[in-house]
Design an enzyme around this catalytic site. Structure first.
Site, short mmCIF file in Angstrom:
data_model
loop_
_atom_site.label_atom_id
_atom_site.label_comp_id
_atom_site.label_asym_id
_atom_site.label_seq_id
_atom_site.Cartn_x
_atom_site.Cartn_y
_atom_site.Cartn_z
CG HIS A 1 19.79 59.26 100.15
ND1 HIS A 1 20.08 59.98 99.04
CD2 HIS A 1 18.88 59.99 100.85
CE1 HIS A 1 19.39 61.11 99.05
NE2 HIS A 1 18.66 61.15 100.13
CG ASP B 1 17.04 69.01 93.47
OD1 ASP B 1 17.08 69.94 94.29
OD2 ASP B 1 16.67 67.86 93.78
#
Lengths: 438, 438, 438, 438
Positions: A103, A311
């Site tokens: 990101h 995750d």
């Protein structure tokens, strides 16, 4: 910079005869081994994610950070950002993975203003570009973080306040510039705050239109700057929102078609999101593939008994086999890949745990690839499937398949031929044969 | 026919002051009362479903039938079918509901051949037409049962054997004829076996294409015979299949757009299916409405803690309020309605329980309607919403809303205006105000 | 201290005729109104929780803090802790709630050593005691935070390292001293890290024994210091752990009985935890009550479509009615109460939202109480229930009920009396009658 | 016996080198092979269930029967019952499984009266006894069907009408006699209707007491007739009831201890029920084992994405490995076993599918056993675990472990030793090592 962050660990070797205790070598993943016409590296296109593995602290909603990383300590935010990037490239190189994902705000710290944030990003991506050149590691995809900053709490492109949408737009514009600069092969949109917590305070129709218009602006800017990468939307049903518009593969496909955007986007499927949407692990990978919309895979896993995104590193061989079977059948994921959007457990505090987790997952996918290749090359299952659908290859079946039949003809067919014969679906036989290859 | 099946029960009266024990009168539903410009009957368009209420036996996967209905006993299958139809019309009339819904095979028993089944259907729909004329009760929708007969175990329009698809096509052709004959206002497709139990033995791409082609044939035949009713698809995520292609509203919308079918279909939303797909009760009603695709509602409920379709009568006032608010805001459901796709519990063995359940649900919807009208007419919530999205009505916001803005302009806006202000989402305030109306 | 944190808000009035916009007054909760022999305040025993309402920042796993509270800014950790406490007592007083709950580490910041943490706690509880005396506000319960500090990441009393268990023990010892000092009416144990993420690395048998021994030490110390409060265990099935040993009410009861601890503990039931365990909202409240183990209630709610703990303010009138019906039937919760273990949404950033949320929830419970009293006093439902179980009050039924019957006798009864008659369960009738009171 | 029902299939051979198409031979299960001191047959103790495999019709809530079995057609109910039993013993023998399980009403059809039902059972069990002697096949467990007959719709031992409870008691009395006659090694109670659909019409306290008293009567009668088998309760959280009292392992353990029944019962754990209760596959097997309460296992599986009991054949190697690891560590399941409470899919209509499914599941368990033996014999994981909990084997840890420590001592320990060191939980390492053995 000379600091070595993972001093105890050298480049991970391939050692197929290693024992159970040897968790710092590959027992199955052999990058250069050729299977079904490509190397393992080409089929698997692994990518390390920057946020979990280098920015993650181990904090959870009930606990403070547990992961003390030397690269996250000491100096200004920009100093730390640089140390972190060096650590990451050391990791990529030792692990032998050729791609990473990030990101904008992982790579470079938020500034006090948009302009300052952008300057941070410029400086950091200069360094990233240099490290990419040095190591040959490339960007699988970039994405903009449009969810962590408090300004996005009520949404980014779906915020009721256009001022916030504008901020997100400015951030995406920069993100696209960064993608071009670093040669990113894809660009991902994950709409973590694009949805709602309460239907009472939400104008769904307006928000969907704004989200579509936002994507259209991104497409226009991408074309303007000549950015070649693939745009991807990553579905997730919920969390952090109660409901997210990009619920699952089919929701996103419906949205894209509604707003005429389906030529410009594919999907980045994360199986942990798929299972949160109530589907089986492989469901969205398969559906997106069937609709020609599978762009990339965030290869992780959740726990089927948990209702949030954990995750975890994917370790289930059956799952990796079915994903790789789908990937091979569509001719590979390129320009997408298998991105490890996975984090070591917050209790896995040793630096080596980062390696162990990635190695375990890469080996799980290597086994999956090997199994899938055997399944495809031996052709037992595909032969059974061909036989199962044989009736659509001739006569009335062919007309149906090609869209040339009518209800009247089919009624007539039944009047002539009566009741169809009973045909076993033979699910357990397929399961047993699949198990044979695991 | 003179038999009266519900001898102890006369026409259900409206009696707003009745006490808790009076479960055989309406305390809230007053058919002719005008609210927000229409009568309750016009807004609510209730429909009784034939299969649960007249064919249901109370059998479940762990138990034998519990519901002994006099109309289901004695005589040939066709004799029973006629008694059942008389019982149903007696029930509709005493309850004061103007619509009913049915499957072809509920109305008339399966014959040994398609031709015999069709003859049964002809004879039974003659009787139905006569009873409709006598009572003024109409057909909200018809549907074909393409899931109960063993021939459909591997799918109807998605069966790997085209012979089975042909049978389904013949059945739908007849169903469309019946819809025309009885003046059905809608025709529903529910794909209970259109999906899969195992991805291993399934060619998803082929099956989706066949399903689309099947729908296209139905559209063609509908147009050929000049049938005016609205086609509806009813989404359900799973059960009986492990995965059904018509998973939820957005999945169906995506499918319809993919195959160019979206002009010919709307959706019949069943909230119990919506919750099984992991959404909140009202989600698919709202989403379908936003996309202009809400055709009708199967007004029932499940238990949020259960993972299968319980088809309970809807009794939750908050839920009925939000559904009716959506319905009023889109101008009503016509030609759709609120179909009680709900069954009395298998333990609710008294004939009066059929009345009690419908009355309780109709009263719950009448309360919901009344609440929704007050919410809309007082305008407190809509005023707050208008204020919340105000930024999109002028300046840069208006350009975004109309799709005329660019990333560059929006970046420039941020460079001029800086950080947006923090705005509370005020969810608890909305919830409290909503509660005020319950 | 003269700072007023909620300047715009004065003491919340009771104003039954207020309109929907008036979200800063009670429309239903009237503390001194007597219902069924007690005041509303006595039945409801509301408590504000300190952590969510005064320490909460709005951070979530995907976002940074959103809630900027003046009491959380400026000065040393101890300065902030004191400001926070003043703010809280201002809030309690203006809201008119008589109880609060807190964790040791909410009240006073962690120090560098146990000794320093304890000194912080001493200083802060001196202030708390003074504010309690000034305002009449009391402690419903105290608890020790044995989950947030990284040392507890692998468990507190179930940690594989006894050194960590020892730390938890030291912390609980101090917590019990604090409970005595502040006159807490209960002491809660919530085992957020007592469970596992992976069965592979866990010795469940050892961990359960250690947890039991830990509780036994706490009981011994409680008795030694003459602490009179009720010990409570708060079940939660998962989150943060994948599996928590205190899964639900029955799991805890089984554990307590296994280790001979059931005389020393009751349960603190949080409905949002109950629904995460797959039960209906009221299930654990009812089950704990039936087993004589219901000590207190964390009155919040989750979203049935979400798989994590959202800790929302309870607003559903049906739920509050059934909880209050259970509470009245067991004679009240004292010394327990209704603790608002609930947080304003992270998007609800206005200080007034804290008031609006509590008022909305208190009104929801006041409506629930009023409904429950009417249900109980009118006796319609209880009369139906009495009738339903009548067979156990005489003859063979009474012998069964009292445990004096045998299989042989019952077989003989059937040989004499044959098949039982069919009796409708009349669920829809009960639901309709229940709805009558909402 | 002259009819052969599975003419095309002969005794299933062991053929480790067979290919994927060879689904009618064992590739892994080798009954007489010795592993870790016992034969595979002794460790695995497989059992075929009578109801799914010989009585199942393939009907589901949305469809009619699909499985046409020659033994279920032609003749009176008793004739059919006998054909079915012959078919079953042919199947057991050809498959090479030494145990079967059944409900009273599977074996012999319900009669018009209790007496007639009992006569049917006498006649059928005479035949069963004879076939057992001929073949050496034994009864793993018997159970009474107290849920399918409409009389039990509102519960058996928890029915509000004691007349129904009496009927259930009479049935259980006969069931215990049958267990003795056939030498059943266990007797199972599954409370499918012991729970509720609505809390509104249910007196939970009364029902739990009646259920306990019912079990006490069964214990008394068992002792009276000198029946030696193990009593087992099978937990299931829901379905058919909305809530069942025997929710999961811990719920049943809590119940048994509450009513003083824990010495007389163990648990029969079905993993498909465990996952429906929100736990991981192996959870209740492990928990029951830890509490010394694991009696037997219904070895099947569900789909993690489905919310109802699918009773699929277990095919997941990771799951079978962890179950077998638990079983070996507790010294084996005897007198319990691995009962295939699993059914072929209703689409698996070929008779051979019954064989294929059992063979696939037996092979999956044989692989699990082999893996578990390697894990245990190599000792890598157990060594890591021993190391992990080492602190409890000496000093203060040992005192805690033995229940001799106090809070004061532990506080003192912390004052002396300060903060514990950070220790990684190393979950991914454990997962990788576990994968090594799959």
């Amino acid at each position: 910079m000379s600091t070595e962050y993972f001093r105890d660990i050298s480049k991970i070797p391939y050692s197929p005869s290693a024992g159970p205790r040897d968790v710092l070598c590959f027992k199955h993943y052999n990058a250069s081994e050729v299977l079904h016409g490509r190397t393992m590296e080409e089929w698997l296109r692994f990518s390390v994610c920057y946020w979990h593995s280098f920015c993650g602290t181990g904090a959870d909603p009930f606990g403070f950070p547990t992961l003390q990383r030397p690269w996250n300590e000491g100096g200004s935010p920009m100093d730390i950002a640089k140390k972190r990037l060096h650590a990451a490239f050391e990791f990529f190189t030792k692990l032998g993975v050729k791609y990473y994902t990030f990101h904008d705000r992982d790579m470079a710290p938020d500034g006090a203003t948009l302009e300052e944030s952008n300057r941070h990003l410029d400086e950091m991506t200069d360094l990233a570009l240099e490290l990419q050149k040095q190591t040959g590691v490339k960007v699988l995809w970039v994405t903009c973080n449009l969810f962590a900053n408090p300004r996005y709490m009520n949404g980014a492109s779906t915020n009721p306040d256009c001022h916030v949408l504008a901020y997100a737009a400015a951030q995406v514009k920069k993100g696209l510039d960064v993608a071009k600069k670093l040669g990113a092969e894809n660009f991902v949109f994950w709409g973590g705050r694009e949805g709602f917590h309460s239907i009472y305070n939400t104008d769904v129709a307006a928000e969907l239109k704004h989200m579509a218009n936002f994507f259209k602006m991104a497409v226009a800017y991408k074309e303007k700057i000549g950015l070649k990468c693939q745009f991807l939307i990553e579905p997730k049903p919920k969390e952090p929102c109660k409901h997210q518009y990009d619920y699952d593969a089919m929701s996103v496909i419906g949205f894209l078609k509604q707003y005429g955007l389906d030529q410009h986007f594919k999907l980045n499927i994360e199986p942990n999101h798929t299972t949160l949407a109530g589907h089986s692990y492989e469901h969205d990978v398969v559906m997106a593939s069937v609709f020609g919309m599978l762009g990339s895979v965030d290869s992780n896993t959740g726990s089927p008994d948990l209702g949030w995104d954990t995750d975890q590193f994917p370790m289930d061989i059956r799952n990796t086999t079915i994903v790789m079977k789908t990937v091979i059948e569509m001719g590979g994921l390129q320009p997408g890949g298998l991105n490890f959007d996975a984090k070591v457990r917050r209790e896995s505090t040793d630096p080596e745990d980062l390696f162990i987790a990635h190695i375990g997952a890469m080996d799980a996918f290597a086994r999956g690839l090997r199994n899938a290749v055997r399944i495809i090359e031996e052709g037992v299952i595909s032969g059974m499937l061909k036989e199962r659908y044989l009736s659509f290859t001739e006569g009335i079946g062919q007309k149906v398949d090609e869209g040339r039949a009518t209800l009247e003809e089919l009624e007539e067919f039944i009047k002539q031929n009566g009741e169809p014969k009973v045909t076993s679906g033979k699910q357990e036989k397929y399961e047993s044969i699949f198990n044979h290859y695991l």
